[in-house]
Design an enzyme around this catalytic site. Structure first.
Site, PDB file in Angstrom:
ATOM      1  N   ARG A 154       0.349   7.486   2.294  1.00  0.00           N
ATOM      2  CA  ARG A 154       1.540   7.110   1.546  1.00  0.00           C
ATOM      3  C   ARG A 154       2.604   8.192   1.686  1.00  0.00           C
ATOM      4  O   ARG A 154       2.307   9.336   2.045  1.00  0.00           O
ATOM      5  CB  ARG A 154       1.206   6.918   0.062  1.00  0.00           C
ATOM      6  CG  ARG A 154       0.145   5.853  -0.202  1.00  0.00           C
ATOM      7  CD  ARG A 154      -0.179   5.791  -1.688  1.00  0.00           C
ATOM      8  NE  ARG A 154      -1.175   4.752  -1.981  1.00  0.00           N
ATOM      9  CZ  ARG A 154      -2.481   4.949  -1.991  1.00  0.00           C
ATOM     10  NH1 ARG A 154      -2.961   6.153  -1.706  1.00  0.00           N
ATOM     11  NH2 ARG A 154      -3.310   3.958  -2.277  1.00  0.00           N
ATOM     12  N   LYS A 179      -2.704   8.425  -5.385  1.00  0.00           N
ATOM     13  CA  LYS A 179      -2.229   7.391  -6.309  1.00  0.00           C
ATOM     14  C   LYS A 179      -3.366   6.860  -7.176  1.00  0.00           C
ATOM     15  O   LYS A 179      -3.162   6.517  -8.349  1.00  0.00           O
ATOM     16  CB  LYS A 179      -1.597   6.251  -5.503  1.00  0.00           C
ATOM     17  CG  LYS A 179      -1.094   5.087  -6.342  1.00  0.00           C
ATOM     18  CD  LYS A 179      -0.526   3.996  -5.460  1.00  0.00           C
ATOM     19  CE  LYS A 179      -0.087   2.784  -6.282  1.00  0.00           C
ATOM     20  NZ  LYS A 179       0.433   1.694  -5.420  1.00  0.00           N
ATOM     21  N   HIS A 234       7.129   2.325   3.274  1.00  0.00           N
ATOM     22  CA  HIS A 234       5.767   1.911   2.941  1.00  0.00           C
ATOM     23  C   HIS A 234       5.239   0.871   3.927  1.00  0.00           C
ATOM     24  O   HIS A 234       4.019   0.699   4.057  1.00  0.00           O
ATOM     25  CB  HIS A 234       5.715   1.346   1.517  1.00  0.00           C
ATOM     26  CG  HIS A 234       4.322   1.204   0.982  1.00  0.00           C
ATOM     27  ND1 HIS A 234       3.541   2.281   0.618  1.00  0.00           N
ATOM     28  CD2 HIS A 234       3.552   0.108   0.776  1.00  0.00           C
ATOM     29  CE1 HIS A 234       2.357   1.861   0.189  1.00  0.00           C
ATOM     30  NE2 HIS A 234       2.331   0.546   0.273  1.00  0.00           N
ATOM     31  N   ARG A 237       2.703   2.211   6.350  1.00  0.00           N
ATOM     32  CA  ARG A 237       1.297   2.243   5.899  1.00  0.00           C
ATOM     33  C   ARG A 237       0.631   0.907   6.222  1.00  0.00           C
ATOM     34  O   ARG A 237      -0.494   0.867   6.722  1.00  0.00           O
ATOM     35  CB  ARG A 237       1.248   2.534   4.399  1.00  0.00           C
ATOM     36  CG  ARG A 237      -0.149   2.477   3.771  1.00  0.00           C
ATOM     37  CD  ARG A 237      -0.098   3.046   2.358  1.00  0.00           C
ATOM     38  NE  ARG A 237      -1.248   2.671   1.548  1.00  0.00           N
ATOM     39  CZ  ARG A 237      -2.409   3.305   1.546  1.00  0.00           C
ATOM     40  NH1 ARG A 237      -2.585   4.337   2.359  1.00  0.00           N
ATOM     41  NH2 ARG A 237      -3.393   2.912   0.763  1.00  0.00           N
ATOM     42  N   HIS A 261      -8.107   2.836  -0.300  1.00  0.00           N
ATOM     43  CA  HIS A 261      -8.157   1.646  -1.155  1.00  0.00           C
ATOM     44  C   HIS A 261      -9.504   1.591  -1.880  1.00  0.00           C
ATOM     45  O   HIS A 261     -10.556   1.675  -1.258  1.00  0.00           O
ATOM     46  CB  HIS A 261      -7.987   0.374  -0.319  1.00  0.00           C
ATOM     47  CG  HIS A 261      -6.565   0.101   0.064  1.00  0.00           C
ATOM     48  ND1 HIS A 261      -5.992   0.621   1.203  1.00  0.00           N
ATOM     49  CD2 HIS A 261      -5.591  -0.632  -0.549  1.00  0.00           C
ATOM     50  CE1 HIS A 261      -4.725   0.215   1.282  1.00  0.00           C
ATOM     51  NE2 HIS A 261      -4.466  -0.532   0.231  1.00  0.00           N
ATOM     52  N   TYR A 270      -3.464  -6.610   4.543  1.00  0.00           N
ATOM     53  CA  TYR A 270      -3.102  -5.728   5.648  1.00  0.00           C
ATOM     54  C   TYR A 270      -3.619  -6.224   6.994  1.00  0.00           C
ATOM     55  O   TYR A 270      -3.468  -5.550   7.998  1.00  0.00           O
ATOM     56  CB  TYR A 270      -3.659  -4.323   5.405  1.00  0.00           C
ATOM     57  CG  TYR A 270      -2.906  -3.553   4.361  1.00  0.00           C
ATOM     58  CD1 TYR A 270      -1.661  -3.006   4.627  1.00  0.00           C
ATOM     59  CD2 TYR A 270      -3.441  -3.369   3.106  1.00  0.00           C
ATOM     60  CE1 TYR A 270      -0.970  -2.287   3.670  1.00  0.00           C
ATOM     61  CE2 TYR A 270      -2.767  -2.649   2.132  1.00  0.00           C
ATOM     62  CZ  TYR A 270      -1.525  -2.117   2.426  1.00  0.00           C
ATOM     63  OH  TYR A 270      -0.852  -1.403   1.475  1.00  0.00           O
TER      64      TYR A 270
END
Length: 378
Positions: A154, A179, A234, A237, A261, A270
């Site tokens: 990120r 995060k 972003h 990513r 994740h 994704y």
């Protein structure tokens, strides 16, 4: 004395939503891990007319109007939901801590529908355009852009990298805070390690100089100047994770370990894989092992002669341009720089383009010569 103890119920009528937001930031937001993002959203609300209203007199219809204005302004449902969540937290703070409200008007608002995740992919031409621009104008942004595509980190994780957390021997970057609230070790690809090895190395301290806000501003201006539409940082990513899946060598658990994740279900958005890349993998034959003589072949360069000096520009490596007083010195310098570039590619197992064999319109009538990376002189 705490701010909320100084408030009187009668006097509180004079305080606006904006006043309470400031106190919420001072006493609550500042202690959150993602305080920068919440501060950014709070500033947006502060600039809206709703922030000028008496907090006790704000009705659900006022919040509804705010929501509709934000959506009509082009914001996604997800973004508006986050802003409404912040507003709701501010009202709860006013009710439970400051004791100046008796209702939360946000609770009566129907939240916008959750938007489907963005599936914006980075096009090859866009990637080349951005790389060429940053190599010429901002090398630090080039490093950040490349690391984003190579690691799927990120923006906050890249900008928060420290030299003391980089283990180049093992090829991993340590992220003490992410995060998700957990630490993570990010494997670095050969290209990522090459990028980091090219940077001026300090013993410790931050690797990049940008703050979150200064970086966002720089990125938006640069992308707009390049004429690239609807590309968020972003999205890189998303692009990196999609490329991991397209490699065909990593399973979902391994990609999750790289990306950080916690929920495997969240990786589904994704996986908008490019079909033609999958076809290539289905039809791929084993590649022959690369040998040094293939790596260290000659490459063409454009000769630009001036009255005081000579320039050589490689056709296949935009970043390699040399200048010297004489043609012979320019050739030697170009040969040395080409050798270094090819040696790094060979050492890190990176592919490089095959030498260009045809002249393009960009070269015009300039003389084209072949530069031998192993030549000591012309």
């Amino acid at each position: 004395m705490p701010f909320f103890q100084m408030w009187d119920l009668e006097v509180a009528k004079k305080y606006t939503l904006g006043d309470v937001i400031k106190q919420y930031e001072k006493n609550v937001t500042i202690h959150k891990k993602g305080w920068q993002q919440e501060h950014y959203r709070a500033n947006i609300i502060q600039r809206h007319g709703i922030a000028l209203l008496d907090i006790k007199k704000i009705k659900s219809s006022d919040v509804e109007n705010y929501k509709n204005e934000r959506i009509s302004g082009g914001l996604s449902g997800n973004t508006v939901r986050i802003e409404l969540s912040l507003l709701s937290s501010v009202f709860k703070y006013a009710i439970n801590v400051l004791s100046i409200c008796d209702k939360n008007p946000v609770s009566q608002i129907q939240k916008p529908k959750v938007s489907k995740g963005r599936d914006r992919r980075l096009h090859v031409k866009e990637e080349k355009t951005i790389i060429a621009y940053y190599l010429k104008n901002n090398i630090e942004m080039y490093y950040i852009f490349t690391l984003a595509l190579e690691t799927a980190m990120r923006q906050s994780e890249i900008l928060g990298l420290f030299w003391e957390n980089m283990d180049m021997r093992k090829g991993v970057a340590f992220l003490p805070e992410t995060k998700n609230g957990t630490e993570r070790y990010v494997p670095l690809s050969k290209k990522a390690r090459l990028i980091l090895s090219e940077m001026p190395r300090a013993f410790e301290g931050k690797i990049f100089s940008y703050t979150s806000n200064s970086f966002k501003s720089r990125w938006r201006k640069d992308i707009a100047n390049l004429g690239i539409k609807d590309l968020h940082f972003h999205d890189l990513r998303h692009e990196a994770i999609s490329r991991f899946f397209e490699l065909g060598t990593l399973n979902v658990m391994e990609v999750a370990a790289i990306s950080g994740h916690k929920s495997l279900a969240s990786l589904k958005r994704y996986t908008h894989l490019k079909a033609h890349n999958l076809v290539k993998k289905l039809d791929a034959q084993k590649r022959k092992a690369s040998t040094p003589d293939i790596y260290f072949s000659s490459f063409p360069a454009k000769v630009i002669e001036h009255l005081s000096h000579v320039e050589l520009h490689f056709l296949d490596f935009d970043e390699i341009k040399v200048s010297a007083q004489t043609r012979e010195d320019a050739y030697k310098l170009a040969s040395s720089k080409l050798l270094h570039k090819l040696a790094c590619c060979f050492h890190y197992g990176l592919e490089h383009p095959a030498p260009t064999r045809t002249r393009t319109e960009e070269e015009g009538e300039h003389e084209i010569i072949m530069i031998n990376p192993l030549a000591l002189s012309m």
